[in-house]
Design an enzyme around this catalytic site. Structure first.
Site, PDB file in Angstrom:
ATOM      1  N   ASN A   9      -1.069   9.194   1.976  1.00 29.39           N
ATOM      2  CA  ASN A   9      -2.356   8.561   1.678  1.00 29.39           C
ATOM      3  C   ASN A   9      -2.910   8.035   3.003  1.00 29.39           C
ATOM      4  O   ASN A   9      -2.455   7.005   3.498  1.00 29.39           O
ATOM      5  CB  ASN A   9      -2.152   7.414   0.677  1.00 29.39           C
ATOM      6  CG  ASN A   9      -3.408   6.597   0.467  1.00 29.39           C
ATOM      7  OD1 ASN A   9      -4.503   7.015   0.842  1.00 29.39           O
ATOM      8  ND2 ASN A   9      -3.254   5.418  -0.126  1.00 29.39           N
ATOM      9  N   TRP A  10      -3.866   8.763   3.551  1.00 27.89           N
ATOM     10  CA  TRP A  10      -4.374   8.415   4.888  1.00 27.89           C
ATOM     11  C   TRP A  10      -5.339   7.235   4.835  1.00 27.89           C
ATOM     12  O   TRP A  10      -5.809   6.770   5.882  1.00 27.89           O
ATOM     13  CB  TRP A  10      -5.050   9.634   5.528  1.00 27.89           C
ATOM     14  CG  TRP A  10      -4.100  10.751   5.869  1.00 27.89           C
ATOM     15  CD1 TRP A  10      -2.740  10.765   5.669  1.00 27.89           C
ATOM     16  CD2 TRP A  10      -4.422  12.013   6.467  1.00 27.89           C
ATOM     17  NE1 TRP A  10      -2.198  11.958   6.106  1.00 27.89           N
ATOM     18  CE2 TRP A  10      -3.220  12.749   6.602  1.00 27.89           C
ATOM     19  CE3 TRP A  10      -5.612  12.609   6.895  1.00 27.89           C
ATOM     20  CZ2 TRP A  10      -3.174  14.030   7.153  1.00 27.89           C
ATOM     21  CZ3 TRP A  10      -5.571  13.889   7.444  1.00 27.89           C
ATOM     22  CH2 TRP A  10      -4.364  14.587   7.570  1.00 27.89           C
ATOM     23  N   LYS A  11      -5.690   6.786   3.662  1.00 24.33           N
ATOM     24  CA  LYS A  11      -6.622   5.661   3.487  1.00 24.33           C
ATOM     25  C   LYS A  11      -7.891   5.877   4.334  1.00 24.33           C
ATOM     26  O   LYS A  11      -8.280   7.011   4.573  1.00 24.33           O
ATOM     27  CB  LYS A  11      -5.940   4.331   3.819  1.00 24.33           C
ATOM     28  CG  LYS A  11      -4.616   4.164   3.091  1.00 24.33           C
ATOM     29  CD  LYS A  11      -4.125   2.750   3.099  1.00 24.33           C
ATOM     30  CE  LYS A  11      -2.729   2.706   2.507  1.00 24.33           C
ATOM     31  NZ  LYS A  11      -2.282   1.361   2.214  1.00 24.33           N
ATOM     32  N   HIS A  95      -5.318   3.024  -7.131  1.00 22.55           N
ATOM     33  CA  HIS A  95      -4.534   2.456  -6.022  1.00 22.55           C
ATOM     34  C   HIS A  95      -4.759   0.943  -5.979  1.00 22.55           C
ATOM     35  O   HIS A  95      -5.844   0.461  -6.297  1.00 22.55           O
ATOM     36  CB  HIS A  95      -4.967   3.101  -4.699  1.00 22.55           C
ATOM     37  CG  HIS A  95      -4.054   2.755  -3.562  1.00 22.55           C
ATOM     38  ND1 HIS A  95      -4.148   1.560  -2.886  1.00 22.55           N
ATOM     39  CD2 HIS A  95      -3.009   3.421  -3.017  1.00 22.55           C
ATOM     40  CE1 HIS A  95      -3.202   1.518  -1.955  1.00 22.55           C
ATOM     41  NE2 HIS A  95      -2.496   2.641  -2.008  1.00 22.55           N
ATOM     42  N   GLU A  97      -5.367  -1.030  -3.685  1.00 24.09           N
ATOM     43  CA  GLU A  97      -6.520  -1.480  -2.894  1.00 24.09           C
ATOM     44  C   GLU A  97      -7.816  -1.324  -3.685  1.00 24.09           C
ATOM     45  O   GLU A  97      -8.762  -2.088  -3.498  1.00 24.09           O
ATOM     46  CB  GLU A  97      -6.550  -0.714  -1.559  1.00 24.09           C
ATOM     47  CG  GLU A  97      -5.451  -1.212  -0.639  1.00 24.09           C
ATOM     48  CD  GLU A  97      -4.809  -0.152   0.238  1.00 24.09           C
ATOM     49  OE1 GLU A  97      -5.405   0.915   0.431  1.00 24.09           O
ATOM     50  OE2 GLU A  97      -3.686  -0.411   0.713  1.00 24.09           O
ATOM     51  N   GLU A 167       3.863   1.311  -7.166  1.00 20.03           N
ATOM     52  CA  GLU A 167       3.643   0.698  -5.862  1.00 20.03           C
ATOM     53  C   GLU A 167       3.532  -0.814  -6.031  1.00 20.03           C
ATOM     54  O   GLU A 167       2.427  -1.329  -6.317  1.00 20.03           O
ATOM     55  CB  GLU A 167       2.342   1.231  -5.248  1.00 20.03           C
ATOM     56  CG  GLU A 167       2.360   2.728  -5.008  1.00 20.03           C
ATOM     57  CD  GLU A 167       1.399   3.116  -3.896  1.00 20.03           C
ATOM     58  OE1 GLU A 167       1.864   3.738  -2.937  1.00 20.03           O
ATOM     59  OE2 GLU A 167       0.215   2.764  -3.967  1.00 20.03           O
ATOM     60  N   GLY A 173       1.963  -1.789   2.822  1.00 19.32           N
ATOM     61  CA  GLY A 173       1.476  -2.130   4.156  1.00 19.32           C
ATOM     62  C   GLY A 173       2.062  -3.409   4.721  1.00 19.32           C
ATOM     63  O   GLY A 173       1.572  -3.934   5.715  1.00 19.32           O
ATOM     64  N   SER A 213       5.562   0.738   1.893  1.00 17.22           N
ATOM     65  CA  SER A 213       6.323   0.691   3.147  1.00 17.22           C
ATOM     66  C   SER A 213       7.489   1.678   3.185  1.00 17.22           C
ATOM     67  O   SER A 213       8.571   1.362   3.687  1.00 17.22           O
ATOM     68  CB  SER A 213       6.801  -0.739   3.432  1.00 17.22           C
ATOM     69  OG  SER A 213       5.686  -1.597   3.616  1.00 17.22           O
ATOM     70  N   GLY A 234       1.668   5.448   2.944  1.00 19.71           N
ATOM     71  CA  GLY A 234       0.448   5.072   3.652  1.00 19.71           C
ATOM     72  C   GLY A 234       0.661   5.148   5.153  1.00 19.71           C
ATOM     73  O   GLY A 234       0.599   6.213   5.768  1.00 19.71           O
ATOM     74  N   GLY A 235       0.961   4.001   5.765  1.00 15.57           N
ATOM     75  CA  GLY A 235       1.042   3.897   7.221  1.00 15.57           C
ATOM     76  C   GLY A 235       1.876   4.980   7.896  1.00 15.57           C
ATOM     77  O   GLY A 235       1.444   5.570   8.894  1.00 15.57           O
TER      78      GLY A 235
HETATM   79  C1  PEP Z   1      -0.072   3.326   0.040  1.00 11.59           C
HETATM   80  O1  PEP Z   1      -1.095   3.389   0.669  1.00 11.59           O
HETATM   81  O2  PEP Z   1      -0.070   3.779  -1.096  1.00 11.59           O
HETATM   82  C2  PEP Z   1       1.108   2.723   0.641  1.00 11.59           C
HETATM   83  C3  PEP Z   1       2.201   2.677  -0.055  1.00 11.59           C
HETATM   84  O3  PEP Z   1       0.991   2.232   1.931  1.00 11.59           O
HETATM   85  P1  PEP Z   1       2.205   1.864   2.950  1.00 11.59           P
HETATM   86  O4  PEP Z   1       3.151   3.038   2.922  1.00 11.59           O
HETATM   87  O5  PEP Z   1       1.554   1.671   4.255  1.00 11.59           O
HETATM   88  O6  PEP Z   1       2.860   0.635   2.410  1.00 11.59           O
END
Ligand code: PEP
Length: 251
Positions: A9-11, A95, A97, A167, A173, A213, A234-235
């Site tokens: 997930n490049w956000k 999601h 966010e 999640e 994050g 994470s 994500g990251g």
């Molecule tokens: C996400 O964006 O769904 C996520 C889990 O981010 P991260 O891996 O950065 O925690």
């Protein structure tokens, strides 16, 4: 046997050039991988450029959101039909966010899931509790509400095309990850809810990803759990090297 789904997930990251380069690097590193399904979810404006890079590589394309109507006067929105039309296979819906920053609720999320399914997409429905909710001991209640609300009106047949991403909001994050055992317990709860809703056969086929994470050094412990069928990353999906290590956790 559920084939894991490893999704990036490049956000709201990258520009056109860096999105193209990341996709091209990932095709080099991951094209033809068969043990897992690999999925990239760039922003709407980078979908087509990423599609050009990954076509014929076996890597799938997904969006990070869609609207719940097929078309019409909805300024600024993008429909599931439009995503399907340009070659998306998946769409992330609900999601954290979008729930907590944009303010989406289970009703809207449910309409988006139904719209994605109607257009032939595979929704990834995100669910998970906040830190406060975990500390208050209401994780089960929150996750149950997200699952039953998000999947209301979905038929067992369509249920087969749904992926759930558990999640925990406190792990997204933040560098804090649920322990493999904590995650597996919630995944087992979700599997039970899917079984109640769709029957055990469909529930056994459905993939439940973990997200929050996920990194190269913790992915294996998570993926070793019986109820964890992939990761939503994500990251660590923004660098080809770390996403490659996550995807190839089995090596
Ligand atoms: C996400 O964006 O769904 C996520 C889990 O981010 P991260 O891996 O950065 O925690």
């Amino acid at each position: 046997m559920r084939r894991p789904l490893m999704a990036g997930n490049w956000k709201m990251n990258n520009n056109l050039a860096s999105a193209r380069k990341l996709a091209a690097d990932l095709v080099q590193a991951l094209g033809g991988v068969e043990q897992v399904e690999v999925l990239l979810c760039p922003t709407f404006v980078h979908l087509q450029a990423v599609m050009e890079q990954i076509k014929n590589s076996g890597i799938a394309l997904g969006a990070q959101n869609c609207y719940c109507e097929a078309g019409g006067a909805y300024t600024g929105e993008v429909s599931a039909a439009m995503l399907a039309d340009i070659g998306c296979k998946y769409v992330i819906i609900g999601h954290s966010e979008r729930r907590h920053v944009i303010g989406e609720d289970d009703g809207l999320i449910n309409r988006k899931v139904l719209s994605a399914l109607a257009e032939g997409l595979r929704p990834i429905l995100c669910v998970g509790e906040t830190l406060q909710e975990r500390e208050d001991g209401v994780t089960e209640k929150v996750v149950t509400r997200h699952i039953t609300g998000g999947l209301a009106g979905v038929s067992p047949e369509d249920g087969r095309r749904v992926t759930i991403a558990y999640e925990p909001v406190w792990a997204i994050g933040t560098g804090m990850t649920a322990t493999p055992g904590q995650a597996n317990d919630v995944h087992a709860l979700i599997r039970g809810l899917l079984s109640e809703g769709f029957g055990p056969e469909v529930a056994a086929e459905m993939r439940i990803q973990y997200g929050g994470s996920v990194k190269p050094d913790n992915v294996k412990g998570l993926m070793d759990q019986p109820e964890i069928d992939g990761a939503l990353v994500g990251g660590a999906s923004l660098k080809a090297e770390s996403f490659e290590k996550i995807v190839k956790y089995y090596e």
